[in-house]
Design a protein around this motif. Structure first.
Motif, PDB file in Angstrom:
ATOM      1  N   THR A 135       4.739   6.182   3.741  1.00 30.50           N
ATOM      2  CA  THR A 135       3.855   7.286   3.402  1.00 30.50           C
ATOM      3  C   THR A 135       3.989   7.681   1.940  1.00 30.50           C
ATOM      4  OG1 THR A 135       3.165   9.542   3.943  1.00 30.50           O
ATOM      5  CG2 THR A 135       5.505   9.059   4.189  1.00 30.50           C
ATOM      6  N   ASP A 136       2.855   7.975   1.345  1.00 28.64           N
ATOM      7  CA  ASP A 136       2.830   8.545   0.011  1.00 28.64           C
ATOM      8  C   ASP A 136       3.202  10.018   0.142  1.00 28.64           C
ATOM      9  OD1 ASP A 136       2.426   8.857  -2.705  1.00 28.64           O
ATOM     10  OD2 ASP A 136       0.245   8.794  -2.600  1.00 28.64           O
ATOM     11  N   VAL A 137       3.669  10.617  -0.937  1.00 25.24           N
ATOM     12  CA  VAL A 137       4.019  12.027  -0.894  1.00 25.24           C
ATOM     13  C   VAL A 137       2.767  12.889  -0.985  1.00 25.24           C
ATOM     14  CG1 VAL A 137       5.241  13.889  -2.086  1.00 25.24           C
ATOM     15  CG2 VAL A 137       6.316  11.653  -1.843  1.00 25.24           C
ATOM     16  N   ARG A 138       1.945  12.623  -1.972  1.00 29.36           N
ATOM     17  CA  ARG A 138       0.763  13.456  -2.207  1.00 29.36           C
ATOM     18  C   ARG A 138      -0.461  12.853  -1.523  1.00 29.36           C
ATOM     19  NH1 ARG A 138       3.055  14.274  -7.695  1.00 29.36           N
ATOM     20  NH2 ARG A 138       3.808  16.405  -7.659  1.00 29.36           N
ATOM     21  N   MET A 148       9.265   6.560   2.173  1.00 30.51           N
ATOM     22  CA  MET A 148       8.364   7.352   1.349  1.00 30.51           C
ATOM     23  C   MET A 148       8.206   6.649   0.008  1.00 30.51           C
ATOM     24  SD  MET A 148       8.576  11.433   0.748  1.00 30.51           S
ATOM     25  CE  MET A 148       8.182  11.748   2.461  1.00 30.51           C
ATOM     26  N   VAL A 149       6.973   6.576  -0.484  1.00 26.70           N
ATOM     27  CA  VAL A 149       6.702   5.999  -1.802  1.00 26.70           C
ATOM     28  C   VAL A 149       5.961   7.047  -2.624  1.00 26.70           C
ATOM     29  CG1 VAL A 149       6.678   3.610  -1.027  1.00 26.70           C
ATOM     30  CG2 VAL A 149       4.556   4.888  -1.034  1.00 26.70           C
ATOM     31  N   SER A 150       6.306   7.115  -3.900  1.00 27.96           N
ATOM     32  CA  SER A 150       5.688   8.133  -4.739  1.00 27.96           C
ATOM     33  C   SER A 150       5.816   7.765  -6.203  1.00 27.96           C
ATOM     34  CB  SER A 150       6.377   9.483  -4.503  1.00 27.96           C
ATOM     35  OG  SER A 150       5.830  10.467  -5.357  1.00 27.96           O
ATOM     36  N   GLY A 151       4.923   8.309  -6.991  1.00 23.82           N
ATOM     37  CA  GLY A 151       5.020   8.186  -8.435  1.00 23.82           C
ATOM     38  C   GLY A 151       6.063   9.138  -8.997  1.00 23.82           C
ATOM     39  N   ASN A 152       6.517  10.067  -8.179  1.00 20.73           N
ATOM     40  CA  ASN A 152       7.540  11.030  -8.601  1.00 20.73           C
ATOM     41  C   ASN A 152       8.921  10.475  -8.287  1.00 20.73           C
ATOM     42  OD1 ASN A 152       5.483  12.858  -9.209  1.00 20.73           O
ATOM     43  ND2 ASN A 152       5.493  13.682  -7.135  1.00 20.73           N
ATOM     44  N   ASN A 153       9.742  10.345  -9.308  1.00 17.62           N
ATOM     45  CA  ASN A 153      11.087   9.822  -9.056  1.00 17.62           C
ATOM     46  C   ASN A 153      12.172  10.762  -9.568  1.00 17.62           C
ATOM     47  OD1 ASN A 153      10.812   9.449 -11.775  1.00 17.62           O
ATOM     48  ND2 ASN A 153      11.326   7.283 -11.784  1.00 17.62           N
ATOM     49  N   HIS A 154      11.828  12.034  -9.721  1.00 13.66           N
ATOM     50  CA  HIS A 154      12.837  13.019 -10.102  1.00 13.66           C
ATOM     51  C   HIS A 154      13.789  13.232  -8.932  1.00 13.66           C
ATOM     52  CE1 HIS A 154      10.393  13.666 -13.583  1.00 13.66           C
ATOM     53  NE2 HIS A 154       9.393  14.176 -12.889  1.00 13.66           N
ATOM     54  N   ALA A 155      15.021  13.562  -9.244  1.00 12.61           N
ATOM     55  CA  ALA A 155      16.033  13.755  -8.200  1.00 12.61           C
ATOM     56  C   ALA A 155      15.567  14.772  -7.158  1.00 12.61           C
ATOM     57  CB  ALA A 155      17.353  14.184  -8.821  1.00 12.61           C
TER      58      ALA A 155
END
Length: 128
Positions: free
Chosen positions: A53-56, A82-89
């Motif tokens: 699943t994407d986050v957004r 989960m897959v996302s363009g956001n990789n912040h902790a």
């Protein structure tokens, strides 16, 4: 659970298509959902062994979808990536706290995706 069925929840049709081709070349069957609500409906019927699943996403985001899947007896034991363009902790921690077993940052390589998914499914299958 359908032992080789993976649900892909992503509002980007190109991303869903790429994930579908990647998974099918690795021997999985894939079902796509354009948003979280559609994915939630599919989960109740198809009972996949795993979900990416994407986050957004519109309607229901990936975090909410993860929480729903984990709170539903028929899907609580499936592997969730989960897959996302956001990789912040913070984003990674939030995804894992929502119930994801793993978190990959986009862009992802097909090899990494399949390896991660197979490991998660194996761990879930073994009850680890």
């Amino acid at each position: 659970m359908n032992q080789n069925l993976i649900l892909i929840a992503d509002d980007d049709s190109d991303a869903r298509d790429l994930l579908t081709v990647t998974l099918e070349s690795a021997g999985y069957r894939a079902l796509g959902a354009k948003d979280g609500n559609t994915a939630a409906r599919i989960l109740t019927v198809a009972k996949p062994v795993g979900m990416i699943t994407d986050v957004r996403m519109p309607a229901m985001n990936g975090m909410e979808l993860c929480q729903l899947a984990r709170s539903t007896p028929a899907t609580r034991d499936m592997a969730i990536l989960m897959v996302s363009g956001n990789n912040h902790a913070y984003d990674v921690k939030a995804g894992l706290s929502a119930g994801a077993d793993g978190y990959l940052s986009k862009p992802i390589t097909p090899r990494d995706l399949v390896a991660q998914l197979q490991a998660l499914i194996s761990r879930r299958h073994l009850g680890a």
